[in-house]
Design a protein around this motif. Structure first.
Motif, PDB file in Angstrom:
ATOM      1  N   THR A  23       1.542 -15.733  -2.680  1.00  0.00           N
ATOM      2  CA  THR A  23       1.092 -15.350  -1.342  1.00  0.00           C
ATOM      3  C   THR A  23       2.240 -14.931  -0.448  1.00  0.00           C
ATOM      4  O   THR A  23       2.186 -15.087   0.763  1.00  0.00           O
ATOM      5  CB  THR A  23       0.291 -16.493  -0.679  1.00  0.00           C
ATOM      6  OG1 THR A  23       1.117 -17.651  -0.640  1.00  0.00           O
ATOM      7  CG2 THR A  23      -0.993 -16.767  -1.405  1.00  0.00           C
ATOM      8  N   GLY A  24       3.275 -14.385  -1.022  1.00  0.00           N
ATOM      9  CA  GLY A  24       4.356 -13.851  -0.225  1.00  0.00           C
ATOM     10  C   GLY A  24       5.382 -14.868   0.226  1.00  0.00           C
ATOM     11  O   GLY A  24       6.314 -14.526   0.924  1.00  0.00           O
ATOM     12  N   GLY A  25       5.216 -16.121  -0.155  1.00  0.00           N
ATOM     13  CA  GLY A  25       6.237 -17.121   0.095  1.00  0.00           C
ATOM     14  C   GLY A  25       6.270 -17.705   1.491  1.00  0.00           C
ATOM     15  O   GLY A  25       7.274 -18.237   1.907  1.00  0.00           O
ATOM     16  N   SER A  26       5.195 -17.637   2.247  1.00  0.00           N
ATOM     17  CA  SER A  26       5.203 -18.242   3.576  1.00  0.00           C
ATOM     18  C   SER A  26       3.843 -18.843   3.874  1.00  0.00           C
ATOM     19  O   SER A  26       2.883 -18.620   3.160  1.00  0.00           O
ATOM     20  CB  SER A  26       5.544 -17.187   4.635  1.00  0.00           C
ATOM     21  OG  SER A  26       4.501 -16.250   4.742  1.00  0.00           O
ATOM     22  N   GLU A  27       3.778 -19.620   4.943  1.00  0.00           N
ATOM     23  CA  GLU A  27       2.518 -20.237   5.344  1.00  0.00           C
ATOM     24  C   GLU A  27       1.481 -19.189   5.745  1.00  0.00           C
ATOM     25  O   GLU A  27       0.313 -19.335   5.486  1.00  0.00           O
ATOM     26  CB  GLU A  27       2.749 -21.194   6.519  1.00  0.00           C
ATOM     27  CG  GLU A  27       3.305 -22.517   6.105  1.00  0.00           C
ATOM     28  CD  GLU A  27       2.351 -23.297   5.221  1.00  0.00           C
ATOM     29  OE1 GLU A  27       1.149 -23.385   5.536  1.00  0.00           O
ATOM     30  OE2 GLU A  27       2.816 -23.834   4.209  1.00  0.00           O
ATOM     31  N   ASN A  28       1.923 -18.143   6.409  1.00  0.00           N
ATOM     32  CA  ASN A  28       1.019 -17.102   6.846  1.00  0.00           C
ATOM     33  C   ASN A  28       1.524 -15.761   6.316  1.00  0.00           C
ATOM     34  O   ASN A  28       2.098 -14.968   7.050  1.00  0.00           O
ATOM     35  CB  ASN A  28       0.936 -17.076   8.383  1.00  0.00           C
ATOM     36  CG  ASN A  28      -0.140 -16.139   8.864  1.00  0.00           C
ATOM     37  OD1 ASN A  28      -1.013 -15.737   8.111  1.00  0.00           O
ATOM     38  ND2 ASN A  28      -0.066 -15.775  10.123  1.00  0.00           N
ATOM     39  N   PRO A  29       1.306 -15.505   5.040  1.00  0.00           N
ATOM     40  CA  PRO A  29       1.853 -14.299   4.430  1.00  0.00           C
ATOM     41  C   PRO A  29       1.135 -13.047   4.909  1.00  0.00           C
ATOM     42  O   PRO A  29      -0.004 -13.096   5.346  1.00  0.00           O
ATOM     43  CB  PRO A  29       1.605 -14.533   2.943  1.00  0.00           C
ATOM     44  CG  PRO A  29       0.368 -15.372   2.920  1.00  0.00           C
ATOM     45  CD  PRO A  29       0.481 -16.273   4.121  1.00  0.00           C
ATOM     46  N   GLY A  30       1.812 -11.936   4.802  1.00  0.00           N
ATOM     47  CA  GLY A  30       1.205 -10.670   5.159  1.00  0.00           C
ATOM     48  C   GLY A  30       0.662  -9.939   3.956  1.00  0.00           C
ATOM     49  O   GLY A  30       0.117  -8.854   4.091  1.00  0.00           O
ATOM     50  N   CYS A  31       0.813 -10.539   2.776  1.00  0.00           N
ATOM     51  CA  CYS A  31       0.359  -9.868   1.568  1.00  0.00           C
ATOM     52  C   CYS A  31       0.230 -10.868   0.428  1.00  0.00           C
ATOM     53  O   CYS A  31       0.694 -11.989   0.519  1.00  0.00           O
ATOM     54  CB  CYS A  31       1.339  -8.764   1.196  1.00  0.00           C
ATOM     55  SG  CYS A  31       3.021  -9.351   0.993  1.00  0.00           S
ATOM     56  N   ALA A  32      -0.412 -10.423  -0.631  1.00  0.00           N
ATOM     57  CA  ALA A  32      -0.501 -11.200  -1.868  1.00  0.00           C
ATOM     58  C   ALA A  32       0.402 -10.527  -2.890  1.00  0.00           C
ATOM     59  O   ALA A  32       0.470  -9.307  -2.959  1.00  0.00           O
ATOM     60  CB  ALA A  32      -1.939 -11.238  -2.375  1.00  0.00           C
ATOM     61  N   VAL A  33       1.081 -11.321  -3.684  1.00  0.00           N
ATOM     62  CA  VAL A  33       1.973 -10.813  -4.717  1.00  0.00           C
ATOM     63  C   VAL A  33       1.406 -11.262  -6.063  1.00  0.00           C
ATOM     64  O   VAL A  33       1.244 -12.454  -6.295  1.00  0.00           O
ATOM     65  CB  VAL A  33       3.408 -11.363  -4.527  1.00  0.00           C
ATOM     66  CG1 VAL A  33       4.337 -10.791  -5.574  1.00  0.00           C
ATOM     67  CG2 VAL A  33       3.910 -11.051  -3.133  1.00  0.00           C
ATOM     68  N   LEU A  34       1.107 -10.294  -6.916  1.00  0.00           N
ATOM     69  CA  LEU A  34       0.457 -10.584  -8.192  1.00  0.00           C
ATOM     70  C   LEU A  34       1.240 -10.025  -9.364  1.00  0.00           C
ATOM     71  O   LEU A  34       1.985  -9.062  -9.216  1.00  0.00           O
ATOM     72  CB  LEU A  34      -0.927  -9.929  -8.251  1.00  0.00           C
ATOM     73  CG  LEU A  34      -1.990 -10.327  -7.286  1.00  0.00           C
ATOM     74  CD1 LEU A  34      -1.890  -9.527  -6.021  1.00  0.00           C
ATOM     75  CD2 LEU A  34      -3.325 -10.093  -7.920  1.00  0.00           C
ATOM     76  N   ASP A  35       0.987 -10.578 -10.532  1.00  0.00           N
ATOM     77  CA  ASP A  35       1.494 -10.023 -11.780  1.00  0.00           C
ATOM     78  C   ASP A  35       0.602  -8.827 -12.102  1.00  0.00           C
ATOM     79  O   ASP A  35      -0.566  -8.980 -12.452  1.00  0.00           O
ATOM     80  CB  ASP A  35       1.425 -11.067 -12.883  1.00  0.00           C
ATOM     81  CG  ASP A  35       1.964 -10.571 -14.215  1.00  0.00           C
ATOM     82  OD1 ASP A  35       2.158  -9.348 -14.380  1.00  0.00           O
ATOM     83  OD2 ASP A  35       2.177 -11.418 -15.101  1.00  0.00           O
ATOM     84  N   ALA A  36       1.142  -7.630 -11.985  1.00  0.00           N
ATOM     85  CA  ALA A  36       0.351  -6.409 -12.140  1.00  0.00           C
ATOM     86  C   ALA A  36      -0.136  -6.194 -13.566  1.00  0.00           C
ATOM     87  O   ALA A  36      -1.113  -5.477 -13.784  1.00  0.00           O
ATOM     88  CB  ALA A  36       1.160  -5.195 -11.690  1.00  0.00           C
ATOM     89  N   SER A  37       0.494  -6.818 -14.538  1.00  0.00           N
ATOM     90  CA  SER A  37       0.085  -6.604 -15.925  1.00  0.00           C
ATOM     91  C   SER A  37      -1.294  -7.194 -16.223  1.00  0.00           C
ATOM     92  O   SER A  37      -1.915  -6.854 -17.222  1.00  0.00           O
ATOM     93  CB  SER A  37       1.114  -7.182 -16.890  1.00  0.00           C
ATOM     94  OG  SER A  37       1.128  -8.599 -16.832  1.00  0.00           O
ATOM     95  N   LEU A  38      -1.798  -8.060 -15.337  1.00  0.00           N
ATOM     96  CA  LEU A  38      -3.117  -8.660 -15.530  1.00  0.00           C
ATOM     97  C   LEU A  38      -4.203  -7.996 -14.687  1.00  0.00           C
ATOM     98  O   LEU A  38      -5.331  -8.475 -14.648  1.00  0.00           O
ATOM     99  CB  LEU A  38      -3.065 -10.156 -15.211  1.00  0.00           C
ATOM    100  CG  LEU A  38      -2.247 -10.988 -16.192  1.00  0.00           C
ATOM    101  CD1 LEU A  38      -2.153 -12.417 -15.716  1.00  0.00           C
ATOM    102  CD2 LEU A  38      -2.853 -10.920 -17.583  1.00  0.00           C
ATOM    103  N   VAL A  39      -3.858  -6.908 -14.009  1.00  0.00           N
ATOM    104  CA  VAL A  39      -4.827  -6.199 -13.177  1.00  0.00           C
ATOM    105  C   VAL A  39      -5.166  -4.875 -13.864  1.00  0.00           C
ATOM    106  O   VAL A  39      -4.308  -4.034 -14.067  1.00  0.00           O
ATOM    107  CB  VAL A  39      -4.276  -5.949 -11.760  1.00  0.00           C
ATOM    108  CG1 VAL A  39      -5.294  -5.192 -10.927  1.00  0.00           C
ATOM    109  CG2 VAL A  39      -3.917  -7.267 -11.102  1.00  0.00           C
TER     110      VAL A  39
END
Length: 171
Positions: A23-39
């Motif tokens: 979740t971007g590494g913060s309490e209130n992230p501005g984005c989601a960070v995903l492993d793209a190989s599973l999308v």
């Protein structure tokens, strides 16, 4: 309200994956960070984002944040921790998908996550679906969503994955 940001990016060969969280590494992230190989498709991301945003608007989140809910919505099972383990990034992650849900993408946040590495390849949303289909790990996707050989065919895989995502909450 939230809408899927038009500046969604995919970074390949990300050397900064170790420092990223789902979740971007913060309490209130501005984005989601995903492993793209599973999308497998942008459509999967859009459906997960819509589900997460809808639950947030109804104040019915299963997780604590809309971005965590998006990762949870991608899972074919009801295991929150498994969603972070599967879709989250780690030191072995080589393809990162950053998804922003606001019209004004937090560009500073995205750039901070990606760093200044010239080896990263950024893909705009118009070419993202083709890039995801080309770079996805179909074996890992097939295992995660328990796809049959017939379902793994290009024309059936997205439909099968979306079906697994949609049917997860039906008991």
């Amino acid at each position: 309200t939230h809408s899927l940001c038009a500046s969604t990016m995919c970074a390949t060969k990300a050397r900064h994956a170790r420092g990223m969280s789902a979740t971007g590494g913060s309490e209130n992230p501005g984005c989601a960070v995903l492993d793209a190989s599973l999308v497998l498709s942008v459509l999967c991301i859009q459906c997960a984002a819509l589900n997460a945003v809808t639950r947030a608007e109804r104040e019915a989140l299963i997780t604590r944040h809309v971005f965590a809910e998006m990762l949870y919505s991608l899972m074919p099972s009801r295991q929150i921790s498994a969603a972070f383990q599967r879709f989250g990034v780690n030191a072995a992650t080589r393809q990162v998908l950053i998804v922003c849900l606001d019209e004004q993408a937090p560009v500073d946040t995205v750039q901070a996550l990606l760093g200044d590495d010239d080896g990263d390849q950024r893909v705009d949303v118009d070419t993202l679906s083709a890039a995801l289909a080309e770079r996805c790990n179909m074996d890992a996707i097939g295992e995660l969503y328990k796809l049959s050989e017939r379902e793994r065919a290009a024309s059936h895989a997205v439909t099968a994955v979306l079906g697994r995502m949609a049917l997860r909450d039906i008991k």
